[in-house]
Design a protein around this motif. Structure first.
Motif, PDB file in Angstrom:
ATOM      1  N   TYR A  18       0.639  -1.177  -0.119  1.00 30.98           N
ATOM      2  CA  TYR A  18      -0.308  -0.355  -0.034  1.00 30.98           C
ATOM      3  C   TYR A  18       0.707   1.239   0.033  1.00 30.98           C
ATOM      4  O   TYR A  18       0.799   2.212  -0.266  1.00 30.98           O
ATOM      5  N   LEU A  19       1.904   1.150   0.515  1.00 29.26           N
ATOM      6  CA  LEU A  19       2.955   2.104   0.853  1.00 29.26           C
ATOM      7  C   LEU A  19       3.285   2.760  -0.464  1.00 29.26           C
ATOM      8  O   LEU A  19       3.505   3.696  -1.172  1.00 29.26           O
ATOM      9  N   SER A  20       3.653   1.325  -1.357  1.00 25.06           N
ATOM     10  CA  SER A  20       4.220   1.820  -2.943  1.00 25.06           C
ATOM     11  C   SER A  20       3.747   1.953  -3.610  1.00 25.06           C
ATOM     12  O   SER A  20       3.701   3.050  -4.463  1.00 25.06           O
ATOM     13  N   ILE A  21       2.548   1.839  -3.140  1.00 26.61           N
ATOM     14  CA  ILE A  21       1.479   2.639  -4.334  1.00 26.61           C
ATOM     15  C   ILE A  21       0.660   3.761  -4.356  1.00 26.61           C
ATOM     16  O   ILE A  21       1.192   4.214  -5.231  1.00 26.61           O
ATOM     17  N   LEU A  22       0.880   4.189  -2.920  1.00 28.62           N
ATOM     18  CA  LEU A  22       0.305   5.989  -2.396  1.00 28.62           C
ATOM     19  C   LEU A  22       1.831   6.977  -3.126  1.00 28.62           C
ATOM     20  O   LEU A  22       1.330   7.684  -3.662  1.00 28.62           O
ATOM     21  N   LEU A  23       2.612   6.091  -2.804  1.00 25.19           N
ATOM     22  CA  LEU A  23       4.113   6.996  -3.259  1.00 25.19           C
ATOM     23  C   LEU A  23       4.209   6.848  -4.196  1.00 25.19           C
ATOM     24  O   LEU A  23       4.912   8.037  -5.248  1.00 25.19           O
ATOM     25  N   LEU A  24       3.805   5.908  -5.620  1.00 23.32           N
ATOM     26  CA  LEU A  24       4.003   6.686  -6.723  1.00 23.32           C
ATOM     27  C   LEU A  24       2.833   6.689  -7.069  1.00 23.32           C
ATOM     28  O   LEU A  24       3.416   7.526  -7.783  1.00 23.32           O
ATOM     29  N   ILE A  25       1.355   6.993  -6.433  1.00 27.36           N
ATOM     30  CA  ILE A  25       0.792   8.537  -6.940  1.00 27.36           C
ATOM     31  C   ILE A  25       1.296   9.189  -7.039  1.00 27.36           C
ATOM     32  O   ILE A  25       0.891  10.747  -7.820  1.00 27.36           O
ATOM     33  N   TRP A  26       2.019   9.906  -5.826  1.00 27.04           N
ATOM     34  CA  TRP A  26       2.117  11.390  -5.199  1.00 27.04           C
ATOM     35  C   TRP A  26       3.388  11.460  -6.058  1.00 27.04           C
ATOM     36  O   TRP A  26       3.617  12.873  -6.618  1.00 27.04           O
ATOM     37  N   PHE A  27       4.487  10.157  -6.587  1.00 30.12           N
ATOM     38  CA  PHE A  27       5.900  11.023  -7.892  1.00 30.12           C
ATOM     39  C   PHE A  27       4.810  11.105  -9.078  1.00 30.12           C
ATOM     40  O   PHE A  27       5.599  12.136  -9.957  1.00 30.12           O
ATOM     41  N   ILE A  28       4.012  10.440  -9.594  1.00 35.33           N
ATOM     42  CA  ILE A  28       3.200  10.627 -10.913  1.00 35.33           C
ATOM     43  C   ILE A  28       2.424  12.247 -10.952  1.00 35.33           C
ATOM     44  O   ILE A  28       2.897  12.953 -11.797  1.00 35.33           O
ATOM     45  N   VAL A  29       1.737  12.265  -9.156  1.00 41.07           N
ATOM     46  CA  VAL A  29       1.376  13.547  -9.454  1.00 41.07           C
ATOM     47  C   VAL A  29       2.601  14.991  -8.980  1.00 41.07           C
ATOM     48  O   VAL A  29       2.186  15.883 -10.070  1.00 41.07           O
ATOM     49  N   SER A  30       3.348  15.229  -8.458  1.00 40.89           N
ATOM     50  CA  SER A  30       3.868  16.040  -7.637  1.00 40.89           C
ATOM     51  C   SER A  30       5.445  16.331  -9.565  1.00 40.89           C
ATOM     52  O   SER A  30       5.223  16.981  -9.731  1.00 40.89           O
ATOM     53  N   TYR A  31       5.866  14.832  -9.886  1.00 40.48           N
ATOM     54  CA  TYR A  31       6.894  14.858 -10.904  1.00 40.48           C
ATOM     55  C   TYR A  31       6.431  14.525 -12.080  1.00 40.48           C
ATOM     56  O   TYR A  31       6.495  15.827 -12.928  1.00 40.48           O
ATOM     57  N   GLY A  32       5.595  14.150 -12.682  1.00 42.97           N
ATOM     58  CA  GLY A  32       5.058  13.891 -13.904  1.00 42.97           C
ATOM     59  C   GLY A  32       3.678  15.248 -13.890  1.00 42.97           C
ATOM     60  O   GLY A  32       3.936  16.052 -15.188  1.00 42.97           O
ATOM     61  N   ALA A  33       2.861  15.272 -13.432  1.00 45.36           N
ATOM     62  CA  ALA A  33       2.243  16.604 -13.613  1.00 45.36           C
ATOM     63  C   ALA A  33       2.720  17.672 -13.426  1.00 45.36           C
ATOM     64  O   ALA A  33       2.895  18.642 -14.557  1.00 45.36           O
ATOM     65  N   GLY A  34       3.865  18.156 -12.377  1.00 49.99           N
ATOM     66  CA  GLY A  34       4.685  19.597 -12.111  1.00 49.99           C
ATOM     67  C   GLY A  34       5.629  19.952 -13.443  1.00 49.99           C
ATOM     68  O   GLY A  34       6.116  20.528 -13.092  1.00 49.99           O
ATOM     69  N   ILE A  35       5.775  18.575 -14.013  1.00 52.05           N
ATOM     70  CA  ILE A  35       7.088  18.518 -14.533  1.00 52.05           C
ATOM     71  C   ILE A  35       7.530  17.673 -15.860  1.00 52.05           C
ATOM     72  O   ILE A  35       7.205  18.263 -16.998  1.00 52.05           O
TER      73      ILE A  35
END
Length: 87
Positions: A18-35
């Motif tokens: 669960y932690l890995s899935i949530l961190l992946l979502i955060w990475f996609i949102v912060s790095y993917g959407a922001g950069i």
């Protein structure tokens, strides 16, 4: 292996999943959407600001806070499932 140890191992495996899935979502949102997808998202406006800029400045923080609440809810259910809510 005792039942208690097997239970603890299963608990932590599920927790890490669960932690890995949530961190992946955060990475996609912060790095993917922001950069990475900033230019594509900048064609959309949110409150007068370009969406890519908004995600880079505020959106990833909002998503992170939401993910904290999701994690708490998931962990409460996981604790009940494995019997750790009684302690």
């Amino acid at each position: 292996m005792s039942d208690k140890k097997a239970n603890a191992i299963a608990y932590w495996k599920e927790n890490i999943k669960y932690l890995s899935i949530l961190l992946l979502i955060w990475f996609i949102v912060s790095y993917g959407a922001g950069i990475l997808f900033k230019d594509a998202l900048d064609t959309i406006r949110l409150g007068g600001f370009k969406l890519g800029f908004w995600f880079a400045q505020q959106g990833s923080i909002y998503v992170f806070v939401i993910l904290i609440f999701v994690y708490v809810r998931i962990m409460n259910k996981l604790d009940k499932k494995y019997g750790y809510d009684e302690e």
